[in-house]
Structure formats: C-alpha cells, structure tokens
Design a protein around this motif. Sequence first.
Motif, PDB file in Angstrom:
ATOM      1  N   THR A  24       0.846  -1.174  -0.068  1.00  0.00           N
ATOM      2  CA  THR A  24       0.168  -0.241  -0.046  1.00  0.00           C
ATOM      3  C   THR A  24       0.919   1.036  -0.178  1.00  0.00           C
ATOM      4  N   CYS A  25       1.951   1.172   0.752  1.00  0.00           N
ATOM      5  CA  CYS A  25       2.874   2.198   0.734  1.00  0.00           C
ATOM      6  C   CYS A  25       3.064   2.850  -0.678  1.00  0.00           C
ATOM      7  N   PRO A  67      -1.489   5.720   4.403  1.00  0.00           N
ATOM      8  CA  PRO A  67      -2.379   4.784   3.644  1.00  0.00           C
ATOM      9  C   PRO A  67      -1.995   3.275   4.286  1.00  0.00           C
ATOM     10  N   CYS A  68      -1.004   2.894   4.664  1.00  0.00           N
ATOM     11  CA  CYS A  68      -0.420   1.621   5.162  1.00  0.00           C
ATOM     12  C   CYS A  68      -1.445   1.026   6.217  1.00  0.00           C
ATOM     13  N   GLU A  69      -1.752   2.166   7.097  1.00  0.00           N
ATOM     14  CA  GLU A  69      -2.336   1.728   8.367  1.00  0.00           C
ATOM     15  C   GLU A  69      -3.767   1.416   7.810  1.00  0.00           C
ATOM     16  N   GLY A  70      -4.275   1.965   6.968  1.00  0.00           N
ATOM     17  CA  GLY A  70      -5.779   2.043   6.273  1.00  0.00           C
ATOM     18  C   GLY A  70      -5.966   0.438   5.942  1.00  0.00           C
ATOM     19  N   ARG A  71      -4.780  -0.305   5.514  1.00  0.00           N
ATOM     20  CA  ARG A  71      -5.059  -1.654   4.894  1.00  0.00           C
ATOM     21  C   ARG A  71      -4.387  -2.533   5.806  1.00  0.00           C
ATOM     22  N   CYS A  72      -3.694  -2.292   6.822  1.00  0.00           N
ATOM     23  CA  CYS A  72      -3.036  -3.194   7.840  1.00  0.00           C
ATOM     24  C   CYS A  72      -3.707  -4.432   8.098  1.00  0.00           C
ATOM     25  N   ALA A  73      -3.287  -5.474   7.946  1.00  0.00           N
ATOM     26  CA  ALA A  73      -4.084  -6.749   8.273  1.00  0.00           C
ATOM     27  C   ALA A  73      -4.519  -6.848   9.591  1.00  0.00           C
ATOM     28  N   ARG A 260       3.450  -2.432 -10.618  1.00  0.00           N
ATOM     29  CA  ARG A 260       3.386  -2.562  -9.085  1.00  0.00           C
ATOM     30  C   ARG A 260       4.164  -1.237  -8.945  1.00  0.00           C
ATOM     31  N   GLU A 261       4.012  -0.241  -9.507  1.00  0.00           N
ATOM     32  CA  GLU A 261       4.478   1.200  -9.055  1.00  0.00           C
ATOM     33  C   GLU A 261       3.594   1.650  -8.175  1.00  0.00           C
ATOM     34  N   GLN A 265      -2.627  -3.819  -4.743  1.00  0.00           N
ATOM     35  CA  GLN A 265      -3.000  -4.856  -4.094  1.00  0.00           C
ATOM     36  C   GLN A 265      -2.170  -6.160  -3.985  1.00  0.00           C
ATOM     37  N   THR A 266      -2.026  -6.363  -2.730  1.00  0.00           N
ATOM     38  CA  THR A 266      -0.952  -7.775  -2.742  1.00  0.00           C
ATOM     39  C   THR A 266      -1.771  -8.944  -2.687  1.00  0.00           C
ATOM     40  N   THR A 267      -1.440  -9.707  -3.026  1.00  0.00           N
ATOM     41  CA  THR A 267      -2.001 -11.299  -3.223  1.00  0.00           C
ATOM     42  C   THR A 267      -1.764 -12.076  -1.794  1.00  0.00           C
ATOM     43  N   LEU A 268      -0.659 -11.656  -1.142  1.00  0.00           N
ATOM     44  CA  LEU A 268      -0.235 -12.311   0.257  1.00  0.00           C
ATOM     45  C   LEU A 268      -1.584 -12.585   0.862  1.00  0.00           C
TER      46      LEU A 268
END
Lengths: 775, 72
Positions: A24-25, A67-73, A260-261, A265-268
């Motif tokens: 996300t970063c 924005p990272c926190e917004g998607r943190c698992a 991926r620049e 969305q990661t697939t992990l």
Amino acid sequence: MGPREMRVVMRACTQEEPPECTATCPVHFNAKGMCKNLLEGHAEKPLETYQAKVLFPRLVSAFCLAPCEGRCAKQRAGQAISIRALEENMCRQAESIPSPAKPLLDLPKTAAVIGGGIKGLACAFQLYDKGFKVSLYEKEDRLGGHGWLLDAELARLDFALLDDMPWKVHLGVNLDEKSIREEIMPVYDGVLFATEAAPISGLSWDEQTNQCTSQPKLFWCKHPCPSPYSIIDAVACGRKTATSAERFLKSVSLTASRQREGSYQTTLYTDIDETVPVDRRVPYSKPWPRDAAPLPGDPAPPKGIYSAEDAGKEAARCIQCECMKCVKQCVYMQEFESYPRAIIHEMATHIDMLVGQKQSGPLINSCSVCGLCTQLCPYDIGMPQSTRGARVHLVENGDNVEATHDFPMRDLAFSNGENYWFWSHGPDQKASRYLFFPGCQLAAVLPELMLPTYQYLRQKLGEEVGIGLGCCGAPAHWAGYDEKKKDELGEILTQWREMGEPTVIAACPTCQQQLEEAEPTMNILSLWQVMAQQGLPATEKQRPRPPLAIQDACGSRHQTKVQDAVRELLAAMGCPVEELAYSRENTKCCNYGGLVAYANASLAQEALAERLSESDADYLVYCGACREQCQRGGKTTWHLLELLFGEKQPPTVDISLKRDNRIKVKQDFYQFIKKDAWTPSMEKIHLIVSEEVRKTLDKRLVLEEDIQRVIEMAERTGVRLKKADGRRFIAHSQLGIITYWVEYEPVEEGYVIHSAYSHRLQIVEDVKKPTGSKK
Amino acid sequence: MTEYDEGKVKNTENIVCDLCDLPLEPAKTVLTYMRSTFATILLRCPKCKQCYFPEDLALGQAVEVESTLEEK
Ligand code: SF4
Ligand SMILES: [Zn+2]
C-alpha cells in the motif's frame, strides 16, 4: 511435470508477496521489517531504509497520511499497527539519520529538474542515485517548497543534507517557455518538470509514465497535489517521473514491468493470529491536521511518541504477515524450513542442472503427496503436482535414484506376481456383478479379515461377487514410475473387463482413487458405502467402547461419501467418535503416502508421531497403510473391519510377515473358491530368526525372502565365507540393484540368522558364482 | 572410504573363503554406483576373489558414499 510447468505453479504461491503495508505504501516501505527490527532493538537498519525510500524521514514520518495503516491486516483483529507513529518515533529518537549512499555509477548523461519542491527533490535524488548529473532550477530562493509549510524545524533538519549534494542548483530562477525551449531543452539529455502549471504550451502527456509524448525528453509530475496534502504521494510522484526519465536516458522500455509502481493490492494471504494484543500500545497520536497544511504559527506536531520500550511493544503487535498456511500443518515443509515457492524453485533448478543442491533428492522424495497443502491454500496450489511431477520427470530422464524406491517397487511386483495376484468369479459362478478389490496393504496387514468381508458381501449382494487380488499401482504412482503404473492398472482393467466389468468394491481409498482415474467409466464403490447401505454384519457385537479418533486416509480427502459412510457405520455400531482437528478433507497423512518412509524414514516417523499426538484416544482407520503406520507409531489403532469382524487384534506386522500374509490371503480365497490348495512355487528354506533380529531386518528392509535366496545360492554353490568358529557363514548376493549379506548358522531344523544387511554400492570384481551345485 | 584404506583393513576375525579354504586378504576392489566407479580395499579370497563387505562398513561409510553419489 518439467521444470517449466513447475515454475508456473511456483509463482502462484504468495508467500514471498509483500504484506499489505508495503504494497500500500506509495514508495513500498517495508513496515513489517521495521517492526521486526524494532522488536529486536535495532532501529538503525529500518531507519536507513526508511530514509532511502521516503527521502525526508522527519517530515514524512510526521505528516504522512499513512495509507498503510488503512490496509494493515491487523485491523481484522484489532487496531492497525501505528506504523506512522513508530516511524516518527524512530526518527525522533535517532541521534542522526544517515544520508543517502553515494551513487554506484557515474554516467555522463545530464538531467535538469525544474522545480525544487518535494516532487522536484525526489526527482533529483533518484536520478542522482542512478548516477546521472543533476541540475536543479527553483524560482524561490530556497529548495524544499511545501516541506517548509509543514514544519520549519523538521524541514530544516531534513533539507540540511541538500547542501552536500553535488548538484548544480539555480535558485530564484523563473524559467519562461522561451528560456526552457532555448536554454534548457538543447542543453540537457532529459528535462523533468516538477511544477503545477504547464511548463510549455501544447504538451501532450502520458499519465502512466509522466512522459510528454510530444517531446520525449520532457517529463512532467503533472498530478496535482492531493488535498489534504500528502507528502508521501509527492515523493512517489517525483520518483515515478524520475524512473521514466532514467529509463529514457538508458534507452530501455518506459513501460515494462511497472504494474506494481505505487500502491497496489498484494495477493499475500495472511491468517490472523488472535493471540497478539489487539489494541494500540499508546493512544494513537494523529499526524498534523490531516485536512489542511499547517499555517505558520500552528502548534507543532506531537513529539516524543513512545518510549523505546513502548515502541518495542507496539512493534510486537505486528503479526508479521505471511502465508505459511500449508507449512504450519506440514512437517515435510517445516523440516526443510521452506514453503512451496522456494521448494519448487529449488527442485526445478535441481532438475534443470542436476548438480550440487545437496538437498534436492530428499526434497523431491520426502513429500507424502497427501494434498493437505493444496486443500489449505487460498489459491489452491500445493506440492504434490510438483513433488510427484519431479519424480516422474527424473524417472523419464533416467535421473532418478532407483534404490530409493527399490523396496516398494519390488513389493508391488510381489503383489502383482503369483504370490498374491488372483482374479476369479465367486465359487461355482460364471459371472460377477460385483468385484471385491481389497488392495495390497489391507490384505498384508489384516489377512484374517479378507474372507469374512468377502462372505459378508456375498451374503448381502448375492453369489455373483468376484474377487480381485492385486495392487493398484499406487507405489509406482508415488515413486514417479508412470509407465509402470499404467502397465499395472492396464493388467487390472484387462481382468476386470474379462470378468464382465463388474461394479468394483474397493476397500482402500487410494485404490479407489487410482482406479477411478484410470477408468472413468468404471463403476466403483467404497466398501464402506456398501456396508453402510447393506447394514452391519450379523457377527458384529455391540460392545461399549471408549471413543475412537478417526484418522481419515489421505486418499479419501475428496471422497466425502466415503467419510460419511465410515461415520455412519460407527454410529450404527454405537461407537463414540472423536473428530481430530484435521479430519476429512483436511486430514493428515499417516506418511505411508508418497513412500516417504523409504526416502526419509526419520521424517516419516516425526510426521506420524505428530499426527498420533493429536489425541489420546485410540485411532480408528479405514486404510490398510494407515492401520500399519499408526500401530508402528505406537498407537492402539483399529481398522474398521476389525470392529466389524475381528475377534482380537492381530500381531504387529513386519515387512516379511506382510508378504506371508498376502500369500495366505491368496490361499484362503483359492481354497474357498476353487476348493483346492494353492502353494507358492518358491520353496522356502526354514529360517530361525529371533525377535530382535526380526526387528533389525524390518528396519533395514531385508526380507526373509532375500535371505532365503542368499542362503540357497550359497549352499548350492559353496560360495560362502567361514568365520573362525567354523560354525557361522557369511554369504552375499546382489538381488536386483541391492546387495544382501547374511550371517547364518546351519542347524538341524534350518538356518539360524545372526544378522543381515544390504548396500547399494555394487562390487564389480567378485567371485564368479559357479553354476550347478557343490561337489 | 578412507578407513578402509590400505593397511587399515586386516583379517582380524580370521575369515576364510569356504570354497577355496584360504584366509581372506586385503585387496583393492572395484566398486560402482550411480555411474561412478572407484576402488577400495576389501578383504578378499586371493584365489576366487570372493569378497567381504562388513556390516559396519555397509551401514556406516557406505551409506555416506551412496548418498553423496546419489546427489551428484
Ligand atoms: S502434499 Fe502433504 S506432505 Fe506434501 S507438502 Fe503438501 S501437505 Fe506437505
Ligand atoms: Zn576363494
């Protein structure tokens, strides 16, 4: 499956994918790594990478909109990790922040950056880092633009390093279109605009690359600054423009592999570990008011966020996102400390080059091919395709280690040779509507129960029930001998057709699987389905029992009806059951599967022990191999047939007894159907083997039959060694690819076996065995 | 298989070839596996060449040599 196909499967494993925060970063800072480092008390490492990614660590860490926190698992079970606050804390606590490293290259090409704000500086930093000569033009009299509006003190600290940059900086220069066209464009190899207004008129611009398509050497960070101002997006925008310019200056594709620049969305896939603390360590401190850039005189952003200790505790909340979903349940992958992507990669490399890689043989042959990984994988990929595929590939190319699977392959030959192979209609019958196919393992382990089961079927289904004794070829399947498997299945299908294509009743889930695959038109039922339908045998005595834990066979992973039937039968018997945490489609293999026990005995034992420790209850199985393995593992184990027809548990089998048992089953059926005795053609010499030696032979995979051959040959030819006591003899013989040695002592009743062993090395110069018999 | 090199292999157990009635003697013997051929010292009958591959060798060093060759 060759290395190419393996690599396709490999890429579907997401274990190496970045976590949500990194993906996300906009500049892909690895917050997961930061948390790990902070936890271990190393703030230097992440600080260095943080600087390299965000360029202005103090400003970014204080004002990033995160924005990272917004998607943190972690949010799926609690609050997001305070990533920004940890970053800010890290920067504030550092005595100094490392400056960017010196470029590795010194390239002759030149680039001008017009505009010295955050975006322009990001452009300049990146091009400088790649080795280009950078000139900066800024209309104000200082560099840093928006940065100064955020926080003057942090800006002063972050921009201090600009003084050391070997760039040509032109301050207070307001370039108009004419001077750009005449003084800038002809002079530089590339020109990057970091200005909001159009630098020159009539420019066409490509959104994906920020290149001005009408003037290919021009690039423009055209995207307006979002509101509220996002400093990290400004850095990312500058970097993106610089990447395009760099590619242009190097004359390579501007568009290749840039999917991926920026944020993506990661697939992990990540399981959420509920045990990690849910709430933030300290109340969340907001970055500077998010809706507007601060005005001069606004209060300074909060300082001193965490104590070092609290930072460590907050970092400890990070669940270190990774998949490992299959690995967590598979002793094989744990043993090799790896995961599908890496294992398949290593196997493919090994096959490609067939060199070095000390571990690859065991790696390929230690998977039980049980399919639990595929079952658990959110993307349905797993090891069996590749581990078995690799075995097939090695066999096809003659690169496999034959000795690894020599024993099970000879055992297959035994089952489908005269000693077990037997196909017939029922007694006095000319046709079969059904065919009972017990398989090789069950008959080898529970010989006494084969005929009673057959009689039950005749009683329930009528006289037209035939019998087929043989092995379905699963060992060849597991070892990768696909040609051999086809041959064996072909023989079975021929017999089945000759008998009029009766409905097959299979006792073993793996046989069922193999037959279904070989002949999709075959009508095939599991013995358990038939029994659940036809009702319990009259002999079944209901007796109170403690609950049994069901060990589903890995071969039945996708046979829901079989699993149901087994449970129905147990319910009908009034037998309480315990469901293991991993059961039915998620069952774990007894590790007979895949022939692991032959390729990697210690691993097989370890995996089995783990499975057996899952419950204190006795285990209930419905597969011959499971029955043998679980009992060998020291667990009291009942096969479903034992509950239905058995009186008492038969002795634990060893490899030789398993052969005798198959002969016995053939004899039983022969006698029952043909009303005549059947005797094997190989005459047996009598061996006297102590319990202890028997155990050793079992472990060493030396069969009594091998010993008999060695002794028979030695006694016939006189080729043997004599020990000093004059009573003991040592003889050897290469049987197939393995050489067997026996130390024995002839006595009146036969031969006492003192020891026997084998090796794979072959002796080239050896005694020529005389033919015929001794003098 | 270093331990079994010349000098170290001795017929301490007095093993005799029953066919020729001769005591075994150390001799260079050619072995092969996985497309490799090499020689080692084994006890052998000087006449008929019947050799002896002892248990500790088969279960120890031989296994190591075998797995090295298998990985090649
Ligand atoms: S098939 Fe079974 S043994 Fe093999 S990797 Fe998957 S889970 Fe592990
Ligand atoms: Zn001799």
